[in-house]
Design a protein around this motif. Structure first.
Motif, mmCIF file in Angstrom:
data_model
loop_
_atom_site.group_PDB
_atom_site.id
_atom_site.type_symbol
_atom_site.label_atom_id
_atom_site.label_comp_id
_atom_site.label_asym_id
_atom_site.label_seq_id
_atom_site.Cartn_x
_atom_site.Cartn_y
_atom_site.Cartn_z
ATOM 1 N N THR A 183 -30.843 -63.109 79.909
ATOM 2 C CA THR A 183 -30.379 -62.882 81.193
ATOM 3 C C THR A 183 -29.158 -62.830 81.099
ATOM 4 O O THR A 183 -28.137 -63.171 80.131
ATOM 5 N N TYR A 240 -30.566 -67.334 78.914
ATOM 6 C CA TYR A 240 -32.001 -66.743 78.919
ATOM 7 C C TYR A 240 -33.166 -67.680 79.303
ATOM 8 O O TYR A 240 -32.504 -68.974 79.608
ATOM 9 N N ARG A 241 -34.295 -67.348 79.633
ATOM 10 C CA ARG A 241 -35.434 -68.242 80.098
ATOM 11 C C ARG A 241 -36.417 -68.271 79.081
ATOM 12 O O ARG A 241 -36.693 -67.322 78.161
ATOM 13 N N GLU A 242 -37.114 -69.363 79.175
ATOM 14 C CA GLU A 242 -38.272 -69.579 78.145
ATOM 15 C C GLU A 242 -39.407 -69.946 79.020
ATOM 16 O O GLU A 242 -39.427 -70.797 79.932
ATOM 17 N N PHE A 243 -40.578 -69.297 78.809
ATOM 18 C CA PHE A 243 -41.834 -69.534 79.325
ATOM 19 C C PHE A 243 -42.919 -70.092 78.605
ATOM 20 O O PHE A 243 -43.028 -69.577 77.273
ATOM 21 N N SER A 274 -41.224 -73.222 82.537
ATOM 22 C CA SER A 274 -40.251 -72.140 82.743
ATOM 23 C C SER A 274 -38.869 -73.139 82.517
ATOM 24 O O SER A 274 -38.478 -74.168 83.201
ATOM 25 N N TYR A 275 -38.047 -72.600 81.616
ATOM 26 C CA TYR A 275 -36.678 -73.250 81.396
ATOM 27 C C TYR A 275 -35.662 -72.300 81.303
ATOM 28 O O TYR A 275 -35.901 -71.032 81.148
ATOM 29 N N ARG A 276 -34.444 -72.568 81.711
ATOM 30 C CA ARG A 276 -33.291 -71.801 81.808
ATOM 31 C C ARG A 276 -32.448 -72.320 80.647
ATOM 32 O O ARG A 276 -32.398 -73.623 80.617
ATOM 33 N N ALA A 311 -36.289 -73.911 85.060
ATOM 34 C CA ALA A 311 -35.865 -72.564 85.627
ATOM 35 C C ALA A 311 -36.771 -72.560 86.853
ATOM 36 O O ALA A 311 -37.815 -73.307 87.170
ATOM 37 N N ASP A 312 -36.328 -71.540 87.929
ATOM 38 C CA ASP A 312 -36.771 -71.184 89.287
ATOM 39 C C ASP A 312 -38.026 -70.202 88.975
ATOM 40 O O ASP A 312 -38.923 -70.659 89.825
ATOM 41 N N GLU A 313 -37.889 -69.548 87.966
ATOM 42 C CA GLU A 313 -39.111 -68.341 87.938
ATOM 43 C C GLU A 313 -40.301 -69.206 87.617
ATOM 44 O O GLU A 313 -40.429 -70.147 86.784
ATOM 45 N N PRO A 339 -37.061 -63.036 85.407
ATOM 46 C CA PRO A 339 -35.587 -63.469 86.073
ATOM 47 C C PRO A 339 -34.874 -62.153 86.176
ATOM 48 O O PRO A 339 -34.955 -61.177 85.382
#
Length: 173
Positions: free
Chosen positions: A69, A73-76, A86-88, A99-101, A124
């Motif tokens: 992003t 970045y995000r990790e799912f 989910s983590y940012r 993360a919010d996602e 994201p």
């Protein structure tokens, strides 16, 4: 779009022959179907859990999606148990926070020779490419690490070289 993950050269993968991932865009979500082929009876599958957010899913059989992003970045993490996370990250393995996602594991199907996990993730903003990976734990304790691309050295799904798939455009409604 169908892609194939490859095992990290330093990890055992005796039970599994291949892992394929079908990826698409459905409205505002990224849709994924991870398909594992081989002697899936030798895979240690997590026990069913509530379909809620949970930590440490990657410590056992788990499927993962990484999305770069503008702000990191995000990790799912998508567990066959039904749980997800989910983590940012602000940068390479730094600034980790929830993360919010959101994500949703839609189900796991399995036979003696294949298993599939279907899921949706909320992408994201700004994510146009992704990294796909899997951690497969065998019942004898062996763990194999699978990804689209592996940087040199030990398995590292967070490495930018692993974010190797350009997302397809959304499918028409």
């Amino acid at each position: 779009m169908l892609v194939t993950l490859t095992p990290h050269p330093d990890t055992p993968f005796a039970a599994i022959d291949r892992i394929e991932v079908d990826v698409g865009r459905r409205e505002e979500f990224i849709w994924l179907r991870f398909a594992v082929y081989g002697d899936v009876g030798r895979v240690r599958w997590p026990e069913a859990a509530d379909p809620d957010r949970a930590d440490d899913l990657w410590r056992q059989t788990c499927f993962e999606v990484f999305v770069p992003t503008d702000d990191g970045y995000r990790e799912f993490n998508l567990s066959p148990s039904g749980a997800w996370a989910s983590y940012r990250f602000d940068g390479y393995r730094t600034g980790m926070a929830p993360a919010d996602e959101r994500a949703q594991v839609l189900g796991l199907e399995a036979t003696e020779t294949w298993a599939t996990l279907e899921a949706l993730i909320e992408p994201p903003p700004g994510g146009v490419c992704i990294g796909l990976s899997a951690v497969i734990e065998e019942i004898d304790g062996g763990i194999s690490y699978w990804a689209l691309a592996h940087p040199p050295g030990k398995p590292d799904f967070h490495h930018p070289d692993s974010f190797a798939l350009i997302l397809p455009p959304p499918e028409p409604a």
